[in-house]
Scaffold this motif. Structure first.
Motif, PDB file in Angstrom:
ATOM      1  N   SER A 169       0.660  -1.315  -0.399  1.00 48.55           N
ATOM      2  CA  SER A 169      -0.309  -0.122  -0.610  1.00 48.55           C
ATOM      3  C   SER A 169       0.572   1.531   0.288  1.00 48.55           C
ATOM      4  O   SER A 169       0.120   2.725  -0.532  1.00 48.55           O
ATOM      5  N   GLU A 170       2.299   0.659   0.264  1.00 46.02           N
ATOM      6  CA  GLU A 170       2.598   2.423   0.673  1.00 46.02           C
ATOM      7  C   GLU A 170       3.453   2.778  -1.355  1.00 46.02           C
ATOM      8  O   GLU A 170       4.681   3.464  -1.112  1.00 46.02           O
ATOM      9  N   GLU A 174       2.289  -0.287  -7.086  1.00 38.64           N
ATOM     10  CA  GLU A 174       1.579  -1.342  -7.084  1.00 38.64           C
ATOM     11  C   GLU A 174       0.282  -0.842  -6.597  1.00 38.64           C
ATOM     12  O   GLU A 174      -0.272  -1.345  -6.205  1.00 38.64           O
ATOM     13  N   ARG A 175      -0.282   0.451  -7.263  1.00 33.90           N
ATOM     14  CA  ARG A 175      -1.735   0.583  -6.908  1.00 33.90           C
ATOM     15  C   ARG A 175      -2.475   0.048  -8.032  1.00 33.90           C
ATOM     16  O   ARG A 175      -3.502  -0.532  -7.064  1.00 33.90           O
ATOM     17  N   ASP A 176      -2.273  -0.913  -8.470  1.00 35.65           N
ATOM     18  CA  ASP A 176      -3.394  -1.455  -9.511  1.00 35.65           C
ATOM     19  C   ASP A 176      -3.061  -2.954  -8.526  1.00 35.65           C
ATOM     20  O   ASP A 176      -4.236  -3.095  -8.339  1.00 35.65           O
ATOM     21  N   PHE A 177      -2.073  -3.444  -7.936  1.00 32.94           N
ATOM     22  CA  PHE A 177      -2.765  -4.512  -7.591  1.00 32.94           C
ATOM     23  C   PHE A 177      -3.020  -4.484  -6.126  1.00 32.94           C
ATOM     24  O   PHE A 177      -4.048  -4.893  -6.161  1.00 32.94           O
ATOM     25  N   THR A 178      -3.015  -3.390  -5.290  1.00 41.02           N
ATOM     26  CA  THR A 178      -3.482  -2.614  -4.328  1.00 41.02           C
ATOM     27  C   THR A 178      -4.729  -2.714  -4.336  1.00 41.02           C
ATOM     28  O   THR A 178      -5.953  -2.977  -3.821  1.00 41.02           O
ATOM     29  N   LEU A 179      -5.109  -1.994  -5.150  1.00 42.74           N
ATOM     30  CA  LEU A 179      -6.575  -1.702  -5.418  1.00 42.74           C
ATOM     31  C   LEU A 179      -7.292  -2.912  -6.143  1.00 42.74           C
ATOM     32  O   LEU A 179      -8.846  -3.207  -5.616  1.00 42.74           O
ATOM     33  N   PHE A 185     -11.726  -7.926  -1.440  1.00 45.16           N
ATOM     34  CA  PHE A 185     -11.950  -7.855   0.234  1.00 45.16           C
ATOM     35  C   PHE A 185     -13.397  -7.677  -0.038  1.00 45.16           C
ATOM     36  O   PHE A 185     -14.079  -7.685   0.867  1.00 45.16           O
ATOM     37  N   ARG A 186     -13.912  -6.587  -0.728  1.00 39.17           N
ATOM     38  CA  ARG A 186     -15.177  -5.476  -1.150  1.00 39.17           C
ATOM     39  C   ARG A 186     -16.261  -6.919  -1.154  1.00 39.17           C
ATOM     40  O   ARG A 186     -16.990  -7.303  -0.639  1.00 39.17           O
ATOM     41  N   LYS A 187     -15.276  -7.876  -2.209  1.00 38.10           N
ATOM     42  CA  LYS A 187     -16.667  -8.817  -2.772  1.00 38.10           C
ATOM     43  C   LYS A 187     -16.949  -9.827  -1.373  1.00 38.10           C
ATOM     44  O   LYS A 187     -17.843 -10.705  -1.462  1.00 38.10           O
ATOM     45  N   ILE A 188     -15.277 -10.451  -0.683  1.00 34.04           N
ATOM     46  CA  ILE A 188     -15.849 -11.372   0.277  1.00 34.04           C
ATOM     47  C   ILE A 188     -16.949 -10.670   1.498  1.00 34.04           C
ATOM     48  O   ILE A 188     -17.311 -11.173   1.946  1.00 34.04           O
ATOM     49  N   ALA A 189     -15.952  -9.280   1.701  1.00 33.08           N
ATOM     50  CA  ALA A 189     -17.161  -8.327   2.676  1.00 33.08           C
ATOM     51  C   ALA A 189     -18.352  -8.742   2.696  1.00 33.08           C
ATOM     52  O   ALA A 189     -18.965  -8.671   3.385  1.00 33.08           O
ATOM     53  N   ALA A 190     -19.248  -8.288   1.138  1.00 33.29           N
ATOM     54  CA  ALA A 190     -20.417  -8.799   0.336  1.00 33.29           C
ATOM     55  C   ALA A 190     -21.155 -10.241   1.026  1.00 33.29           C
ATOM     56  O   ALA A 190     -21.668 -10.206   0.883  1.00 33.29           O
ATOM     57  N   ARG A 191     -20.391 -11.106   0.585  1.00 32.21           N
ATOM     58  CA  ARG A 191     -20.368 -12.703   0.436  1.00 32.21           C
ATOM     59  C   ARG A 191     -20.283 -12.546   2.235  1.00 32.21           C
ATOM     60  O   ARG A 191     -22.021 -13.681   2.601  1.00 32.21           O
ATOM     61  N   ILE A 210      -3.734   3.499   5.362  1.00 32.90           N
ATOM     62  CA  ILE A 210      -4.720   5.318   5.800  1.00 32.90           C
ATOM     63  C   ILE A 210      -4.912   6.329   5.076  1.00 32.90           C
ATOM     64  O   ILE A 210      -5.691   6.387   4.812  1.00 32.90           O
ATOM     65  N   PHE A 211      -3.311   6.984   4.505  1.00 30.78           N
ATOM     66  CA  PHE A 211      -3.391   8.172   4.163  1.00 30.78           C
ATOM     67  C   PHE A 211      -3.432   7.734   2.789  1.00 30.78           C
ATOM     68  O   PHE A 211      -4.071   8.704   1.968  1.00 30.78           O
ATOM     69  N   ASN A 212      -3.017   6.746   1.480  1.00 22.62           N
ATOM     70  CA  ASN A 212      -2.942   6.518   0.497  1.00 22.62           C
ATOM     71  C   ASN A 212      -4.755   6.004  -0.486  1.00 22.62           C
ATOM     72  O   ASN A 212      -4.656   6.094  -1.237  1.00 22.62           O
ATOM     73  N   TYR A 213      -5.296   5.048   0.798  1.00 20.63           N
ATOM     74  CA  TYR A 213      -6.487   4.235   0.408  1.00 20.63           C
ATOM     75  C   TYR A 213      -7.718   4.996   1.375  1.00 20.63           C
ATOM     76  O   TYR A 213      -8.068   3.699   1.748  1.00 20.63           O
ATOM     77  N   PRO A 214      -7.924   6.202   2.098  1.00 16.56           N
ATOM     78  CA  PRO A 214      -9.050   6.475   3.104  1.00 16.56           C
ATOM     79  C   PRO A 214     -10.327   6.025   2.890  1.00 16.56           C
ATOM     80  O   PRO A 214     -11.058   6.115   3.601  1.00 16.56           O
TER      81      PRO A 214
END
Length: 369
Positions: A169-170, A174-179, A185-191, A210-214
């Motif tokens: 995340s720093e 690697e922004r695409d990988f982090t996104l 994780f959003r998909k997992i949360a929805a499940r 926390i700073f880069n992907y609030p």
């Protein structure tokens, strides 16, 4: 501030409070804050750090091992504590001290469920870790249904949170990988929300996120290294204050003539009349051999003094030829005039390894806010 009388790690609780408030301000007010205080609070002092963070309003603590959590409970820490890496052999202590396990495999989930049932627990809070790309520990999205199957057949445990860990995340490269990890994780949360009839806490953000992907704060964030003054980014570092300052003092000053050598293997040879000061710390204290032979230096009376010769187990030698100093004067290894990140980089490592590696034989000195 009084000068060091021995090798000490000064722990500035005012800096800790500043960092907590700075990071807390980056997330919505209704998002919970999990403070990571494993490894003696990243090499500082877990009890003092936990007491201060509890006072400041942290919602959760996280440590690596059960014994770390026991230590905090015995010191009077009352807020929830998650254990990242629980071991079956210590499940009894875990429940006795109301610690909350992170369960990352079907085997571990079944083992803890059986133990909780045997101990006649009711809705014991547990956390389930998902692997979204870090590939260390965790369930996969495909296992959500089987996880629910285990929870649905028992009243001994309750899903307190589901979480994952970001790999980079720093690193903006690697922004695409982090996104992608956040999306997974959003998909997992929805499940999970489909299967469970309540919403557990959800968290994936570490300090850098926390700073880069609030936008990925979900209902809780985790901060470790940021609390201690390091943001993995020079721009973030500007807003944080290092908590730990490693100090020592000059034990003796040797006068060298040209051609004299210093230390093991005679790796340093004086080219002029020189003053060499010895310091009472070495690789047994966490300042490894890789920092010797002019790779980095320390500060004596606010002046830079390079480390010369090989670092010894209990002694470091520095060149103070051009510095007005005497035996007993204070020396700053890192913190104050020298950021630990710069010191670590000289040894081809990162601040995490440097600060967590400060030996427990080094006296911790707590500086109140």
């Amino acid at each position: 501030m009084p000068k060091a009388q021995e090798t000490v790690l000064e722990i500035d609780l005012g800096a800790l409070a500043h960092n907590y408030r700075t990071i807390r301000a980056k997330i919505p007010k209704d998002v919970k804050f999990m403070a990571v205080i494993k490894a003696y609070a990243y090499g500082n002092d877990s009890v003092s750090v936990a007491q201060k963070l509890q006072e400041l309003g942290a919602d959760y603590f996280a440590v690596a091992y059960i014994q770390e959590g026991v230590r905090l409970r015995e010191a009077g820490i009352s807020i929830p504590i998650m254990i990242f890496h629980p071991q079956k052999e210590n499940f009894g202590q875990l429940i006795d001290h109301r610690l909350e396990p992170s369960l990352y495999s079907e085997k571990l989930l079944k083992e803890f469920t059986a133990f909780a049932e045997e101990k006649k627990q009711k809705d014991y809070p547990v956390h389930v870790k998902f692997n979204t790309g870090m590939n260390r520990l965790g369930f996969t999205e495909k296992e959500v249904e089987s996880i629910f199957g285990i929870f649905s057949k028992t009243s001994a445990i309750k899903l307190q949170s589901a979480f994952s860990h970001l790999a980079a995340s720093e690193d903006w490269k690697e922004r695409d990988f982090t996104l992608g990890q956040i999306s997974n994780f959003r998909k997992i949360a929805a499940r999970l929300l489909e299967e469970f009839n309540y919403e557990p806490l959800l968290h994936i953000c570490n300090t850098s996120a926390i700073f880069n992907y609030p936008e990925a704060a979900f209902s809780m964030v985790r901060s470790g290294i940021g609390l201690y003054g390091f943001g993995n980014d020079k721009e973030i570092d500007k807003h944080l204050k290092p908590v730990g300052t490693l100090k020592t003092l000059i034990s003796q000053i040797q006068q060298l003539e040209p051609g004299d050598t210093v230390g093991y293997n005679r790796t340093y040879k004086a080219e002029r009349p020189s003053k060499i000061a010895t310091l009472p710390l070495g690789y047994a204290d966490g300042i490894h051999r890789k920092y010797g032979n002019d790779k980095i230096g320390v500060f004596v009376n606010e002046q830079y003094a390079p480390i010369v010769g090989n670092v010894c187990m209990d002694i470091i030698m520095i060149d103070v030829t051009d510095i007005d100093c005497k035996e007993g004067d204070e020396v700053v290894i890192f913190g104050g005039p020298q950021h630990a990140t710069k010191f670590a980089e000289a040894g081809d490592t990162i601040s995490y390894e440097l600060i967590t590696g400060v030996s427990q034989r080094v006296t911790r000195k707590i500086i109140s806010e």
